[in-house]
Design an enzyme around this catalytic site. Structure first.
Site, PDB file in Angstrom:
ATOM      1  CG  HIS A 171      -2.042   1.669   1.058  1.00 28.18           C
ATOM      2  ND1 HIS A 171      -3.407   1.103   0.559  1.00 28.18           N
ATOM      3  CD2 HIS A 171      -1.631   2.293   1.888  1.00 28.18           C
ATOM      4  CE1 HIS A 171      -3.743   2.435   1.281  1.00 28.18           C
ATOM      5  NE2 HIS A 171      -2.913   3.370   1.377  1.00 28.18           N
ATOM      6  CD  GLU A 172       1.321   3.573   3.711  1.00 31.04           C
ATOM      7  OE1 GLU A 172       1.492   4.400   3.181  1.00 31.04           O
ATOM      8  OE2 GLU A 172       0.736   3.277   4.551  1.00 31.04           O
TER       9      GLU A 172
ATOM     10  CG  HIS B  93       0.554   6.774  -0.390  1.00 34.79           C
ATOM     11  ND1 HIS B  93      -0.615   7.385  -0.908  1.00 34.79           N
ATOM     12  CD2 HIS B  93       0.087   6.020   0.846  1.00 34.79           C
ATOM     13  CE1 HIS B  93      -1.419   7.612  -0.590  1.00 34.79           C
ATOM     14  NE2 HIS B  93      -1.540   6.329   0.284  1.00 34.79           N
TER      15      HIS B  93
ATOM     16  CD  GLU C 136      -4.946   6.928   0.476  1.00 34.31           C
ATOM     17  OE1 GLU C 136      -4.683   5.823   0.433  1.00 34.31           O
ATOM     18  OE2 GLU C 136      -4.324   8.172   1.763  1.00 34.31           O
TER      19      GLU C 136
END
Length: 502
Positions: A269-270, A273, A299
């Site tokens: 997930h990160e 980003h 997001e």
């Protein structure tokens, strides 16, 4: 020997670029101090860190509200030789900054830092009363900020806060989307639970999973997705996040020997980003137009990697083999269909960051409604735990057993981030829309994911999203990449395919 020119920029626009580059550099220093506070700083450094952040915030504000900025904005407009999108974003930033007195900016930074520090203790003790007075001060100051921004921009107070995270999106845009989703969820959730109950129960991945081996795996997978560790770090923190700056990205996760998914999926997930930050247009570095297009856009990039790609059937086939090789155990547990049952499992729970993608929007809807009430004055901070529990029960049919699993679980409000939460679900919807467009535009995308190759997907994202910076607003960015503005039906179709089809 090459001489370095020390001459002042010759045009008003060039002088503005120099000023905004200095402001951005101060912001970079703030970003690194925030990362250090979350990942490395000892508890005793909190008070000094609050002063450091407040001072940097004050300096940035002084640079942005100086009377000469308005003069140069007017002069640059008359010159006519400028990047129109960048100049408009400069004007927007100046308008918002001049609405806020410098004393309010510094007081807000101090209050946020103090509250965040106490929140960490209160969460660990599940004691809302411990942080309540600090949060009340944060909310009071956020109401002042909202009122001042509202007067300057003509937006409603809560919308003025939302715009700080995603330009062009207000509560009136979000409310019908969230209301429609609440209606969808009321029917879809029991149906998904029923379908899931008829399927074989997943085989648990049995640990322990040694933390050093998890760290190596997470580092490997982040690199496989495309993260360049010459410009990035992976560390640990209480709450996983992505921070730092485009040339020095900092991502964090948290490890436990009992669970493999928590750290790995958090890193994926990160990393989404981080790829966005690394892919921003370098030729517009430290300029408003070179920043990300907003937090909903951000997001969408974390969720297209974690939810759309990394939990796809194609990639799970690759990942299962890598997990079996690295950790051993029952082979059937690492089969892609079992990983899908484990990591695409619908389960009502209290913790937002652990929620499945079907119920996750309910967590966001709750926060969206509560923070509107807090900023509008309709909800007192002292009444937050009760309002939280009542709202959670209405949406998901459960009451949190304590505040740690209720209103204390998130850092956001305690760090002054009001208006942020809608970005999570808007981003999830945008991720589904972008993934659908990417599959149509990139031949063999899923075949590449089945080999652990993210390059076709990330290459498309780099062109359509990352490299655009903030030249386009959220809706125009989606329109350019997919042919239409945000369309929640793509998200619903994705959920239907994944969870509601026998």
């Amino acid at each position: 020997m090459r001489r370095v020119s020390t001459a002042a920029p010759s045009t008003a626009y060039e002088r503005l670029k120099t000023r905004f580059a200095r402001i951005a550099t101060l912001g970079e220093a703030q970003a690194m101090l925030h990362w250090d506070a979350a990942a490395m700083m000892p508890p005793g450094g909190a008070e000094s860190r609050g002063e450091q952040l407040a001072t940097l915030a004050g300096l940035s504000h002084e640079l942005l509200v100086a009377p000469v900025v308005a003069e140069e904005l007017a002069a640059a407009t008359a010159e006519g030789e400028w990047d129109a999108a960048n100049l408009e974003l400069m004007r927007h930033a100046h308008t918002r900054a001049t609405a806020l007195p410098g004393a309010l900016v510094e007081a807000t930074a101090r209050a946020n830092a103090a509250c965040e520090t106490v929140w960490r203790e209160a969460r660990a003790a599940s004691d809302f009363a411990r942080v309540q007075p600090y949060l009340a001060e944060v909310v009071r100051l956020q109401r002042e900020n909202a009122a001042a921004l509202s007067a300057a921009t003509g937006l409603a107070p809560y919308d003025a806060l939302m715009e700080g995270y995603q330009r062009g999106i207000g509560a009136a845009d979000v409310e019908p989307i969230f209301a429609a989703y609440e209606t969808f969820l009321a029917e879809a959730l029991p149906r998904a639970e029923e379908i899931q109950a008829r399927r074989p129960a997943p085989i648990a991945l049995r640990g322990p999973f040694p933390v050093p081996a998890q760290k190596a795996l997470c580092h490997e997978m982040a690199g496989r997705v495309g993260l360049d560790f010459a410009h990035a770090r992976l560390d640990e923190s209480l709450h996983p996040f992505c921070g730092g700056i485009p040339t020095d990205v900092r991502i964090t996760t948290r490890y436990t020997e009992e669970s493999l998914a928590q750290a790995l999926l958090g890193v994926l997930h990160e990393t989404g980003h981080a790829l966005y930050e690394r892919g921003l247009p370098a030729h517009h570095a430290r300029q408003p137009v070179g920043e990300a297009a907003g937090m909903a856009a951000h997001e969408s990039q974390s969720l297209i990697i974690e939810m759309q790609a990394a939990r796809s059937d194609a990639f799970l086939g690759f990942l299962g083999g890598r997990l079996a090789e690295g950790f051993g155990g029952e082979a059937a547990a690492y089969a892609p269909e079992n990983l899908a049952r484990l990591w695409r499992r619908v389960e009502r729970g209290f913790i937002r960051v652990d929620a499945d993608e079907l119920t996750y929007p309910a967590h966001v809807i709750l926060r969206f409604r509560l923070e509107q009430a807090l900023i509008g004055g309709g909800l007192a901070v002292a009444d937050l735990p009760g309002a939280w529990n009542e709202g959670f029960s209405r949406l998901l049919g459960m009451v949190p057993p304590d505040d740690a699993r209720g209103c204390l679980q998130d850092i956001h409000w305690h760090d002054g981030a009001f208006g942020y939460f809608p970005s999570y679900t808007l981003g999830a919807m945008a991720a589904a829309q972008l993934m659908r467009a990417a599959r149509a535009a990139v031949p063999g995308l899923d075949e590449a994911l089945a080999k652990g190759d993210f390059a076709p997907l990330t290459g498309w994202l780099r062109e359509k999203v990352h490299g655009q910076g903030s030249r386009l607003g959220f809706q125009d960015l989606l329109r350019a990449a997919t042919g239409k503005p945000l369309d929640p039906s793509d998200f619903m179709a994705h959920l239907n395919d994944r969870y509601l089809t026998d």
